[in-house]
Design a protein around this motif. Structure first.
Motif, mmCIF file in Angstrom:
data_model
loop_
_atom_site.group_PDB
_atom_site.id
_atom_site.type_symbol
_atom_site.label_atom_id
_atom_site.label_comp_id
_atom_site.label_asym_id
_atom_site.label_seq_id
_atom_site.Cartn_x
_atom_site.Cartn_y
_atom_site.Cartn_z
ATOM 1 N N GLY A 11 26.232 5.951 -24.626
ATOM 2 C CA GLY A 11 25.354 4.792 -24.780
ATOM 3 C C GLY A 11 25.852 3.828 -25.836
ATOM 4 O O GLY A 11 26.424 4.235 -26.848
ATOM 5 N N LYS A 12 25.613 2.546 -25.567
ATOM 6 C CA LYS A 12 26.096 1.484 -26.460
ATOM 7 C C LYS A 12 25.533 1.601 -27.872
ATOM 8 O O LYS A 12 26.195 1.246 -28.842
ATOM 9 N N GLN A 13 24.304 2.097 -27.986
ATOM 10 C CA GLN A 13 23.684 2.176 -29.311
ATOM 11 C C GLN A 13 24.388 3.180 -30.228
ATOM 12 O O GLN A 13 24.191 3.151 -31.437
ATOM 13 N N TYR A 14 25.229 4.050 -29.659
ATOM 14 C CA TYR A 14 25.916 5.065 -30.465
ATOM 15 C C TYR A 14 27.381 4.731 -30.744
ATOM 16 O O TYR A 14 28.062 5.487 -31.445
ATOM 17 N N VAL A 15 27.860 3.623 -30.214
ATOM 18 C CA VAL A 15 29.255 3.233 -30.439
ATOM 19 C C VAL A 15 29.475 3.012 -31.935
ATOM 20 O O VAL A 15 28.650 2.395 -32.610
ATOM 21 N N GLN A 16 30.570 3.550 -32.441
ATOM 22 C CA GLN A 16 30.967 3.430 -33.850
ATOM 23 C C GLN A 16 30.008 4.118 -34.821
ATOM 24 O O GLN A 16 29.989 3.794 -36.013
ATOM 25 N N THR A 17 29.208 5.070 -34.323
ATOM 26 C CA THR A 17 28.376 5.842 -35.243
ATOM 27 C C THR A 17 29.173 7.040 -35.751
ATOM 28 O O THR A 17 30.138 7.482 -35.121
ATOM 29 N N ARG A 18 28.747 7.554 -36.878
ATOM 30 C CA ARG A 18 29.453 8.689 -37.493
ATOM 31 C C ARG A 18 29.467 9.909 -36.567
ATOM 32 O O ARG A 18 30.462 10.622 -36.496
ATOM 33 N N HIS A 19 28.362 10.138 -35.876
ATOM 34 C CA HIS A 19 28.256 11.304 -34.994
ATOM 35 C C HIS A 19 29.227 11.203 -33.812
ATOM 36 O O HIS A 19 29.533 12.200 -33.176
ATOM 37 N N ASN A 20 29.705 10.003 -33.523
ATOM 38 C CA ASN A 20 30.594 9.778 -32.381
ATOM 39 C C ASN A 20 32.066 9.759 -32.767
ATOM 40 O O ASN A 20 32.896 9.253 -32.013
#
Length: 191
Positions: A11-20
């Motif tokens: 999902g776009k909302q998780y792009v570039q998040t630490r968890h990803n």
């Protein structure tokens, strides 16, 4: 045949998040190899089958959320008849300082729910993992922190680490000597 799986949330909302960070590492590897993933809803993964140094390799991102990563890993492993010792999982680790990596042949889930689900679904903890440190924030809820996006400064630290991770993966596949990879690429844990 090897299976390399980067963990993250779709999902776009998780792009570039630490968890990803696992997805970020996979994206960098795909760019290096000049290949792309295809979506397979039956296998619950976006993946590609390619060759690295003459070895068949499946590179994948689960399409499930992090906590159900074991579904995709199990399906890919069974479909391609991959031995558990030929699986490498790339994931985030809040216990490691930002940009540090820890490579192991086996181990516990260490509180990482994606890894916990993979261990439960495979019925073993004896698969390779490459943890990338995302650090922790003392004044922030852990869930908010891991689902938060990297700052520019954090990205400047992480991106060279991802290059280092790619080097480790390519060398593991070309030499098939994971012990040497652990010795060479595990980074000191102090900043």
């Amino acid at each position: 045949m090897k299976l390399i799986v980067g963990l993250g949330n779709p999902g776009k909302q998780y792009v570039q998040t630490r968890h990803n960070i696992g997805f970020i590492a996979i994206d960098k590897l795909l760019s290096y190899l000049n290949t792309e993933l295809k979506v397979d809803s039956k296998l619950q993964a976006a993946y590609t089958k390619t060759k690295i140094e003459g070895e068949d390799v499946i590179i994948a991102k689960p399409l499930t959320y992090m906590n159900l990563s074991g579904d995709a890993v199990t399906k890919l492993m069974n479909f391609y008849k991959i031995d558990v010792e030929d699986i490498l999982v790339i994931l985030d680790d809040t216990a490691l300082p930002l940009g540090k990596i820890r490579i192991r042949q086996t181990g516990s889930h260490g509180g990482q729910n994606g890894l916990k689900d993979i261990i439960n679904k495979l019925g073993t903890k004896d698969f390779k993992r490459l943890r990338i440190g995302i650090g922790e924030h003392a004044h922030m809820d852990k869930v908010d922190y891991v689902l938060g996006k990297f700052s520019t400064n954090e990205l400047n630290t992480i991106l060279p680490t991802i290059e280092y991770v790619n080097d480790a993966i390519i060398e593991w596949i070309s030499t098939n000597n994971f012990n040497n990879i652990m010795t060479k690429y595990n980074t000191p844990q102090t900043l």
